[in-house]
Scaffold this motif. Structure first.
Motif, PDB file in Angstrom:
ATOM      1  N   GLY A   1       0.634  -1.178  -0.073  1.00  0.00           N
ATOM      2  CA  GLY A   1       0.092  -0.041   0.005  1.00  0.00           C
ATOM      3  C   GLY A   1       0.857   1.146   0.033  1.00  0.00           C
ATOM      4  O   GLY A   1       2.157   1.180  -0.050  1.00  0.00           O
ATOM      5  N   ASP A   2       0.266   2.360  -0.013  1.00  0.00           N
ATOM      6  CA  ASP A   2       0.914   3.876  -0.068  1.00  0.00           C
ATOM      7  C   ASP A   2       1.821   3.723   0.998  1.00  0.00           C
ATOM      8  O   ASP A   2       2.921   4.522   0.905  1.00  0.00           O
ATOM      9  N   HIS A   3       1.562   3.305   2.193  1.00  0.00           N
ATOM     10  CA  HIS A   3       2.316   3.554   3.341  1.00  0.00           C
ATOM     11  C   HIS A   3       3.903   3.103   3.244  1.00  0.00           C
ATOM     12  O   HIS A   3       4.777   3.204   3.904  1.00  0.00           O
ATOM     13  N   THR A   4       3.909   1.783   2.131  1.00  0.00           N
ATOM     14  CA  THR A   4       5.056   1.336   1.975  1.00  0.00           C
ATOM     15  C   THR A   4       5.779   1.712   0.828  1.00  0.00           C
ATOM     16  O   THR A   4       7.227   1.358   0.443  1.00  0.00           O
ATOM     17  N   ARG A   5       5.547   2.630  -0.054  1.00  0.00           N
ATOM     18  CA  ARG A   5       5.862   3.352  -1.260  1.00  0.00           C
ATOM     19  C   ARG A   5       6.956   4.185  -1.249  1.00  0.00           C
ATOM     20  O   ARG A   5       7.483   4.470  -2.286  1.00  0.00           O
ATOM     21  N   THR A   6       6.913   5.047  -0.050  1.00  0.00           N
ATOM     22  CA  THR A   6       7.629   5.972   0.006  1.00  0.00           C
ATOM     23  C   THR A   6       8.878   5.851   0.749  1.00  0.00           C
ATOM     24  O   THR A   6       8.699   5.377   1.900  1.00  0.00           O
ATOM     25  N   LYS A   7      10.200   5.979   0.408  1.00  0.00           N
ATOM     26  CA  LYS A   7      11.328   5.418   1.009  1.00  0.00           C
ATOM     27  C   LYS A   7      12.245   6.513   1.006  1.00  0.00           C
ATOM     28  O   LYS A   7      12.560   7.431  -0.119  1.00  0.00           O
TER      29      LYS A   7
END
Length: 225
Positions: A163-169
């Motif tokens: 989901g979105d919470h794992t896509r920005t690093k």
């Protein structure tokens, strides 16, 4: 809340695991708010991947009970103790000591025992943490263990680990190594890696789909021009 036999009390897990599981159990068992537990878990994962978690929450400790030759397999804390002894024998861990360490970023397929490092050394040298390791090897199983009975096996994994919470690093770089002096920070699109000047969210077109991509600082080589 008194917990026994689960990750909240295991000493070989990082404090991040205990704190996250304790808070989620508080939401579920005391507050009767499973949605709040899911939201908190997702927020914690996002903070981890974006390097917003304090390093003290990522420290793992294990006791040095035997010499290197007495272990049947390579151990992260043993390998670190050996490296610390080479740097400074006087301050290196001794038999009976608990060895604190964090897992640092390294090339793919690098064994975990080679990625253990002294937290103080990491801070002094701005060495990046392997946040994906913590997600996959520290958080995933404990989270699924408490959320699968509530959400179901497939949904728990989908909701928590994707989901979105794992896509920005956030990618950090070490100041160690000669090449660090020949790089500078630029914002890049996470989809196509194209450098972008503005520090804002932009919409990009990849593989026939539109994506809103959060830009993150990333070191790229300086051009000759």
């Amino acid at each position: 809340m008194d917990c026994k036999g689960i990750e909240t009390v295991r000493r070989d897990n990082s404090p991040l695991v205990a704190n996250l599981i304790n808070t989620c159990l508080q939401f579920i068992l005391i507050d009767r708010d499973p949605d709040g537990a899911v939201a908190h878990a997702k927020e914690t994962i996002s903070d981890l991947l974006c390097n917003r978690v304090d390093i003290s929450q990522l420290v793992i400790t294990k006791e040095l009970t035997k010499t290197d030759d007495e272990y049947s397999a390579k151990q992260a804390h043993v390998e670190l103790a050996n490296r610390m002894k080479k740097r400074d024998a006087g301050s290196a861990p001794q038999l009976g000591d608990r060895v604190p360490y964090v897992i640092i970023a390294a090339p793919k397929k690098t064994a975990a025992y080679l990625k253990s490092e002294d937290p103080i050394y990491v801070l002094e040298n701005n060495i990046p943490i392997d946040t994906q390791y913590y997600l996959e090897n520290q958080l995933t199983k404990p989270l699924l263990r408490i959320f699968e009975p509530i959400l179901g096996e497939k949904k728990a994994e989908s909701v928590l680990l994707h989901g979105d919470h794992t896509r920005t690093k956030t990618v950090l770089t070490s100041k160690l190594g000669g090449l660090a002096g020949f790089t500078k920070k630029r914002n890049i699109c996470l989809g196509c890696k194209t450098p972008v000047e503005k520090e804002s969210k932009r919409i990009y077109f990849h593989s026939g789909r539109l994506y809103t991509v959060a830009l993150v600082p990333f070191n790229i080589p300086l051009s000759d021009g």
